[in-house]
Design a protein around this motif. Structure first.
Motif, PDB file in Angstrom:
ATOM      1  N   PRO A  80       9.094  40.012  30.352  1.00 22.12           N
ATOM      2  CA  PRO A  80       9.518  39.799  31.729  1.00 22.12           C
ATOM      3  C   PRO A  80       8.588  40.870  32.520  1.00 22.12           C
ATOM      4  O   PRO A  80       7.832  41.611  32.002  1.00 22.12           O
ATOM      5  CB  PRO A  80      10.903  40.148  31.754  1.00 22.12           C
ATOM      6  CG  PRO A  80      11.079  41.090  30.301  1.00 22.12           C
ATOM      7  CD  PRO A  80      10.089  40.530  29.383  1.00 22.12           C
ATOM      8  N   ALA A  81       8.676  40.318  34.005  1.00 22.02           N
ATOM      9  CA  ALA A  81       7.731  41.393  34.779  1.00 22.02           C
ATOM     10  C   ALA A  81       8.747  41.587  36.039  1.00 22.02           C
ATOM     11  O   ALA A  81       9.446  40.678  36.512  1.00 22.02           O
ATOM     12  CB  ALA A  81       6.653  40.690  35.091  1.00 22.02           C
ATOM     13  N   THR A  82       8.700  42.849  36.508  1.00 20.05           N
ATOM     14  CA  THR A  82       9.573  42.997  37.567  1.00 20.05           C
ATOM     15  C   THR A  82       8.824  43.935  38.803  1.00 20.05           C
ATOM     16  O   THR A  82       7.837  44.689  38.317  1.00 20.05           O
ATOM     17  CB  THR A  82      10.718  44.014  37.024  1.00 20.05           C
ATOM     18  OG1 THR A  82      11.373  43.373  35.801  1.00 20.05           O
ATOM     19  CG2 THR A  82      11.755  44.393  38.167  1.00 20.05           C
ATOM     20  N   PHE A  83       9.167  43.457  39.903  1.00 18.03           N
ATOM     21  CA  PHE A  83       8.429  44.160  40.984  1.00 18.03           C
ATOM     22  C   PHE A  83       9.511  44.594  42.168  1.00 18.03           C
ATOM     23  O   PHE A  83      10.504  43.933  42.207  1.00 18.03           O
ATOM     24  CB  PHE A  83       7.551  42.925  41.959  1.00 18.03           C
ATOM     25  CG  PHE A  83       6.536  42.350  40.809  1.00 18.03           C
ATOM     26  CD1 PHE A  83       5.168  42.810  40.807  1.00 18.03           C
ATOM     27  CD2 PHE A  83       6.741  41.469  39.833  1.00 18.03           C
ATOM     28  CE1 PHE A  83       4.379  42.302  40.100  1.00 18.03           C
ATOM     29  CE2 PHE A  83       5.755  40.934  39.153  1.00 18.03           C
ATOM     30  CZ  PHE A  83       4.599  41.239  39.257  1.00 18.03           C
ATOM     31  N   TRP A  84       9.286  45.900  42.268  1.00 18.18           N
ATOM     32  CA  TRP A  84      10.396  46.267  43.361  1.00 18.18           C
ATOM     33  C   TRP A  84       9.738  46.421  44.799  1.00 18.18           C
ATOM     34  O   TRP A  84       8.514  47.036  44.840  1.00 18.18           O
ATOM     35  CB  TRP A  84      10.517  47.865  43.091  1.00 18.18           C
ATOM     36  CG  TRP A  84      11.213  48.437  41.707  1.00 18.18           C
ATOM     37  CD1 TRP A  84      10.817  48.030  40.608  1.00 18.18           C
ATOM     38  CD2 TRP A  84      12.523  48.662  41.818  1.00 18.18           C
ATOM     39  NE1 TRP A  84      11.887  48.338  39.636  1.00 18.18           N
ATOM     40  CE2 TRP A  84      13.002  48.739  40.313  1.00 18.18           C
ATOM     41  CE3 TRP A  84      13.577  49.378  42.800  1.00 18.18           C
ATOM     42  CZ2 TRP A  84      14.162  49.318  39.863  1.00 18.18           C
ATOM     43  CZ3 TRP A  84      14.614  49.774  42.168  1.00 18.18           C
ATOM     44  CH2 TRP A  84      15.037  49.669  40.994  1.00 18.18           C
ATOM     45  N   ILE A  85      10.402  45.753  45.647  1.00 16.12           N
ATOM     46  CA  ILE A  85       9.681  45.353  46.883  1.00 16.12           C
ATOM     47  C   ILE A  85      10.653  46.030  48.048  1.00 16.12           C
ATOM     48  O   ILE A  85      11.803  45.659  48.190  1.00 16.12           O
ATOM     49  CB  ILE A  85       9.676  43.686  47.208  1.00 16.12           C
ATOM     50  CG1 ILE A  85       8.855  43.255  45.962  1.00 16.12           C
ATOM     51  CG2 ILE A  85       9.104  43.347  48.832  1.00 16.12           C
ATOM     52  CD1 ILE A  85       9.233  41.717  46.001  1.00 16.12           C
ATOM     53  N   SER A  86       9.895  46.999  48.858  1.00 13.94           N
ATOM     54  CA  SER A  86      10.723  47.573  49.681  1.00 13.94           C
ATOM     55  C   SER A  86      11.224  46.737  50.951  1.00 13.94           C
ATOM     56  O   SER A  86      10.813  45.614  51.050  1.00 13.94           O
ATOM     57  CB  SER A  86       9.906  48.726  50.587  1.00 13.94           C
ATOM     58  OG  SER A  86       8.732  48.375  50.911  1.00 13.94           O
ATOM     59  N   ASP A 117      18.413  40.186  56.034  1.00 12.46           N
ATOM     60  CA  ASP A 117      19.116  40.662  55.169  1.00 12.46           C
ATOM     61  C   ASP A 117      19.071  42.177  55.127  1.00 12.46           C
ATOM     62  O   ASP A 117      19.638  43.321  55.368  1.00 12.46           O
ATOM     63  CB  ASP A 117      19.272  40.156  53.622  1.00 12.46           C
ATOM     64  CG  ASP A 117      20.210  40.998  52.915  1.00 12.46           C
ATOM     65  OD1 ASP A 117      19.869  42.202  52.574  1.00 12.46           O
ATOM     66  OD2 ASP A 117      21.179  40.315  52.205  1.00 12.46           O
ATOM     67  N   GLY A 118      17.447  42.443  54.816  1.00  9.25           N
ATOM     68  CA  GLY A 118      16.691  43.797  55.013  1.00  9.25           C
ATOM     69  C   GLY A 118      16.750  44.772  53.737  1.00  9.25           C
ATOM     70  O   GLY A 118      16.385  45.606  53.671  1.00  9.25           O
ATOM     71  N   ARG A 119      17.899  44.216  52.916  1.00 10.03           N
ATOM     72  CA  ARG A 119      17.709  45.001  51.383  1.00 10.03           C
ATOM     73  C   ARG A 119      16.488  44.831  50.789  1.00 10.03           C
ATOM     74  O   ARG A 119      15.792  43.781  50.798  1.00 10.03           O
ATOM     75  CB  ARG A 119      18.772  44.487  50.511  1.00 10.03           C
ATOM     76  CG  ARG A 119      20.212  44.926  51.205  1.00 10.03           C
ATOM     77  CD  ARG A 119      21.292  44.283  50.112  1.00 10.03           C
ATOM     78  NE  ARG A 119      21.463  42.874  50.157  1.00 10.03           N
ATOM     79  CZ  ARG A 119      21.999  42.267  49.094  1.00 10.03           C
ATOM     80  NH1 ARG A 119      22.564  42.862  48.202  1.00 10.03           N
ATOM     81  NH2 ARG A 119      21.845  40.720  49.207  1.00 10.03           N
ATOM     82  N   PRO A 120      15.977  45.790  50.197  1.00  9.81           N
ATOM     83  CA  PRO A 120      14.944  45.638  49.237  1.00  9.81           C
ATOM     84  C   PRO A 120      15.224  44.749  48.100  1.00  9.81           C
ATOM     85  O   PRO A 120      16.366  44.475  47.829  1.00  9.81           O
ATOM     86  CB  PRO A 120      14.852  47.427  48.742  1.00  9.81           C
ATOM     87  CG  PRO A 120      15.817  48.222  49.227  1.00  9.81           C
ATOM     88  CD  PRO A 120      16.552  47.280  50.231  1.00  9.81           C
ATOM     89  N   ALA A 165      18.810  43.758  46.471  1.00  7.72           N
ATOM     90  CA  ALA A 165      18.793  42.430  46.072  1.00  7.72           C
ATOM     91  C   ALA A 165      18.211  42.271  44.839  1.00  7.72           C
ATOM     92  O   ALA A 165      16.776  42.495  44.876  1.00  7.72           O
ATOM     93  CB  ALA A 165      18.678  41.501  47.065  1.00  7.72           C
ATOM     94  N   VAL A 166      18.727  41.755  43.670  1.00 12.03           N
ATOM     95  CA  VAL A 166      18.173  41.482  42.734  1.00 12.03           C
ATOM     96  C   VAL A 166      17.756  39.744  42.763  1.00 12.03           C
ATOM     97  O   VAL A 166      18.959  39.078  42.879  1.00 12.03           O
ATOM     98  CB  VAL A 166      18.981  41.708  41.239  1.00 12.03           C
ATOM     99  CG1 VAL A 166      18.262  41.144  40.149  1.00 12.03           C
ATOM    100  CG2 VAL A 166      19.131  43.018  41.168  1.00 12.03           C
ATOM    101  N   VAL A 167      16.659  39.347  42.576  1.00 10.62           N
ATOM    102  CA  VAL A 167      16.108  37.929  42.578  1.00 10.62           C
ATOM    103  C   VAL A 167      15.414  37.601  41.123  1.00 10.62           C
ATOM    104  O   VAL A 167      14.527  38.266  41.118  1.00 10.62           O
ATOM    105  CB  VAL A 167      15.271  37.885  43.690  1.00 10.62           C
ATOM    106  CG1 VAL A 167      15.013  36.167  43.771  1.00 10.62           C
ATOM    107  CG2 VAL A 167      16.145  38.088  44.971  1.00 10.62           C
ATOM    108  N   GLY A 168      16.071  36.694  40.371  1.00 13.76           N
ATOM    109  CA  GLY A 168      15.123  36.206  39.224  1.00 13.76           C
ATOM    110  C   GLY A 168      14.592  35.176  39.692  1.00 13.76           C
ATOM    111  O   GLY A 168      15.184  34.120  40.046  1.00 13.76           O
ATOM    112  N   VAL A 169      13.061  35.024  39.261  1.00 10.57           N
ATOM    113  CA  VAL A 169      12.496  33.557  39.485  1.00 10.57           C
ATOM    114  C   VAL A 169      11.828  33.268  37.880  1.00 10.57           C
ATOM    115  O   VAL A 169      11.270  33.886  37.423  1.00 10.57           O
ATOM    116  CB  VAL A 169      11.571  33.843  40.390  1.00 10.57           C
ATOM    117  CG1 VAL A 169      10.597  32.474  40.521  1.00 10.57           C
ATOM    118  CG2 VAL A 169      12.067  34.125  41.919  1.00 10.57           C
TER     119      VAL A 169
END
Length: 186
Positions: A153-159, A75-78, A109-113
């Protein structure tokens, strides 16, 4: 007779655990969230650039599964990786904000785990909250261990190249997401 009484107490405890948080629990969650924000401000939330996002695979609410490395390669999106739990009131508050952000910014892309959670309670919570972004479940505690959140909550921005660009501990807002996206996009 004693066994019936013990089973009754266990069932009552389970029902109390699985229902929506009480006002007192919500208040404590907000205090914890604010304390996390204060603690996070003392922690460097700007990774060094050498911080590679740990790969993971999780089952998802809709059954297709999510693998970070596959997503980045195909997909390639962050990715905005948001760790949450059904018992976390601030998580409940921020999930609609993340959903609106995902709809406004399909380039990310937002991904919640769900981490540190009972899978049944997490599935019920995810279905109830009704967000459209990818929802996964950390059944084997891999995501929780690898990302080591200070709290939820905790959030991580992944390039798109797989580096952790930012860590945020505490509740997100629409404004903070837009500000971080501007910095993240360069």
């Amino acid at each position: 007779m004693l066994a019936v009484a013990v089973l009754g107490l266990i069932a009552a405890g389970a029902m109390a655990f699985l229902r929506s948080p009480s006002p007192e629990q919500e208040s404590r969650s907000l205090v914890v969230s604010n304390d996390l924000r204060d603690l996070a401000s003392a922690v460097d939330d700007a990774p060094t650039g050498d911080d590679v996002a740990p790969d993971f695979s999780v089952p998802t609410l809709h059954g297709e599964g999510f693998t970070l490395s596959r997503h980045l390669a195909e997909d390639g999106r962050p990715v905005i990786l948001n760790l949450w739990a059904s018992w976390c009131f601030p998580c409940r508050e921020e999930m609609p904000t993340l959903d609106a952000f995902q709809k406004a910014h399909p380039e990310v892309a937002v991904v919640g785990v769900a981490v540190q959670d009972d899978i049944v309670a997490a599935e019920r919570f995810a279905t109830e909250i009704g967000v459209e972004y990818t929802i996964g479940f950390d059944e084997k505690d891999v995501v929780n261990v690898e990302y080591s959140p200070l709290g939820l909550p905790a959030t991580f921005w992944i390039s798109s190249d797989g580096a952790v660009a930012k860590r945020l501990f505490g509740t997100l807002t629409a404004e903070s997401l837009e500000t971080d996206l501007a910095v993240f996009s360069g």
